[in-house]
Design an enzyme around this catalytic site. Structure first.
Site, PDB file in Angstrom:
ATOM      1  N   SER A   8       0.848  -1.200   0.000  1.00 35.12           N
ATOM      2  CA  SER A   8       0.000   0.000   0.000  1.00 35.12           C
ATOM      3  C   SER A   8       0.878   1.242   0.000  1.00 35.12           C
ATOM      4  O   SER A   8       1.955   1.239   0.607  1.00 35.12           O
ATOM      5  CB  SER A   8      -0.877   0.026   1.255  1.00 35.12           C
ATOM      6  OG  SER A   8      -1.583   1.245   1.337  1.00 35.12           O
ATOM      7  N   ALA A  11      -0.355   6.554   3.183  1.00 35.86           N
ATOM      8  CA  ALA A  11       0.515   6.978   4.288  1.00 35.86           C
ATOM      9  C   ALA A  11      -0.169   6.764   5.641  1.00 35.86           C
ATOM     10  O   ALA A  11       0.497   6.446   6.638  1.00 35.86           O
ATOM     11  CB  ALA A  11       0.897   8.444   4.115  1.00 35.86           C
ATOM     12  N   GLY A  12      -1.501   6.943   5.678  1.00 40.33           N
ATOM     13  CA  GLY A  12      -2.237   6.732   6.929  1.00 40.33           C
ATOM     14  C   GLY A  12      -2.141   5.295   7.390  1.00 40.33           C
ATOM     15  O   GLY A  12      -1.923   5.005   8.572  1.00 40.33           O
ATOM     16  N   ASP A  73      -7.214  -4.410   3.025  1.00 43.24           N
ATOM     17  CA  ASP A  73      -8.350  -3.844   2.301  1.00 43.24           C
ATOM     18  C   ASP A  73      -9.388  -3.473   3.336  1.00 43.24           C
ATOM     19  O   ASP A  73      -9.764  -4.288   4.181  1.00 43.24           O
ATOM     20  CB  ASP A  73      -8.922  -4.801   1.255  1.00 43.24           C
ATOM     21  CG  ASP A  73      -9.654  -4.001   0.181  1.00 43.24           C
ATOM     22  OD1 ASP A  73      -8.983  -3.238  -0.528  1.00 43.24           O
ATOM     23  OD2 ASP A  73     -10.892  -4.099   0.079  1.00 43.24           O
ATOM     24  N   SER A  74      -9.793  -2.227   3.312  1.00 38.10           N
ATOM     25  CA  SER A  74     -10.625  -1.726   4.402  1.00 38.10           C
ATOM     26  C   SER A  74     -11.599  -0.695   3.866  1.00 38.10           C
ATOM     27  O   SER A  74     -11.492  -0.243   2.724  1.00 38.10           O
ATOM     28  CB  SER A  74      -9.731  -1.120   5.494  1.00 38.10           C
ATOM     29  OG  SER A  74      -8.758  -0.275   4.934  1.00 38.10           O
ATOM     30  N   ASP A 157     -11.948   9.177   9.050  1.00 39.05           N
ATOM     31  CA  ASP A 157     -11.883   9.283  10.519  1.00 39.05           C
ATOM     32  C   ASP A 157     -12.685  10.464  11.082  1.00 39.05           C
ATOM     33  O   ASP A 157     -13.330  10.310  12.126  1.00 39.05           O
ATOM     34  CB  ASP A 157     -10.426   9.372  10.993  1.00 39.05           C
ATOM     35  CG  ASP A 157      -9.758   8.002  11.057  1.00 39.05           C
ATOM     36  OD1 ASP A 157     -10.475   6.988  11.099  1.00 39.05           O
ATOM     37  OD2 ASP A 157      -8.517   7.964  11.068  1.00 39.05           O
ATOM     38  N   ARG A 183      -8.586  -1.910  12.263  1.00 41.42           N
ATOM     39  CA  ARG A 183      -7.220  -2.302  11.896  1.00 41.42           C
ATOM     40  C   ARG A 183      -6.494  -2.908  13.106  1.00 41.42           C
ATOM     41  O   ARG A 183      -5.757  -3.881  12.976  1.00 41.42           O
ATOM     42  CB  ARG A 183      -6.471  -1.078  11.331  1.00 41.42           C
ATOM     43  CG  ARG A 183      -5.136  -1.391  10.693  1.00 41.42           C
ATOM     44  CD  ARG A 183      -4.665  -0.269   9.776  1.00 41.42           C
ATOM     45  NE  ARG A 183      -5.501  -0.133   8.598  1.00 41.42           N
ATOM     46  CZ  ARG A 183      -6.411   0.823   8.431  1.00 41.42           C
ATOM     47  NH1 ARG A 183      -6.577   1.780   9.338  1.00 41.42           N
ATOM     48  NH2 ARG A 183      -7.163   0.850   7.356  1.00 41.42           N
TER      49      ARG A 183
END
Ligand code: IMP
Length: 197
Positions: A8, A11-12, A73-74, A157, A183
């Site tokens: 991925s 950056a988060g 994957d979220s 968020d 996560r």
């Protein structure tokens, strides 16, 4: 200490994995590497697809040895949007330049009197360089805020309030998010499943 390639460029996500699994050494997906496919209908399909495609690419082009590849994957699933944007969370409102605008559009799609229940879901796929890949998952229940609040975290968020709190993930400190997030729960399942120490 195992070295893991993170499939991925988000950056988060990279920041959160470094905090949630600090006993691993992380190799980020290189800027010049190809986009990874995510054509599946379910989080699990996409996580496995990304992990295995990244592993195949790394075998040919990798610049350093790694023990395996992790893919995440979220997404945010909103009941009033029949589970959307869900698996399409990264591709919601691509015409808008930032998550500030995307969050505002998502909230505008939910009528004020609608059920605001929502959940974050995360599926992690781990593809060892030698061995079969596997997937684990985690989720966190919550509700949509009426307006974005807070600058912390990333993505959706600022519009998600986890159950038991009155602040969004954008307002809560990262340490709090890491005690209950989708996560964090998927990382705990991954640690229980694999010997990653
Ligand atoms: P994908 O897993 O690359 O398809 O992208 C998942 C997308 O879901 C991200 O780009 C974010 O928009 C969103 N998302 C996933 N996890 C989080 C989170 O912890 N906070 C906020 N947004 C998230």
């Amino acid at each position: 200490m195992p070295k893991v390639l993170l499939a991925s460029r988000n950056a988060g996500k990279l920041r959160e994995f470094a905090e949630l699994l600090p006993d691993l050494r992380w190799v980020p997906w290189p800027a010049d590497a190809p986009e990874l496919p995510e054509t599946g209908a379910f989080f699990q399909d996409n996580a496995l697809q990304k992990a295995e495609a990244a592993r195949a690419w790394w075998r040919e082009h990798g610049t350093e040895p790694v023990d395996g590849v992790l893919a995440d994957d979220s997404g945010l699933c909103v009941d009033a949007l029949w589970g959307g944007p869900g698996v399409l969370s990264a591709r919601f409102a691509p015409d808008l330049p930032s998550y500030r605008e995307r969050n505002a559009r998502l909230l505008a799609m939910v009528p004020e009197d609608a059920d605001r229940a929502a959940r974050f879901v995360c599926v992690l796929a781990f593809a060892p360089m030698n061995g079969a890949s596997s997937a684990v998952g985690g989720s966190v229940e919550g509700s949509l805020a009426f307006a974005p609040r807070g600058d912390g975290g990333f993505g959706y968020d600022p519009i998600f309030i986890p159950v038991g709190f009155d602040r969004t993930f954008g307002e809560l400190p990262a340490e709090v998010k890491h005690t209950l997030s989708h996560r964090a729960r998927a990382c705990a399942a991954l640690k229980a499943r694999l010997d990653l120490s």
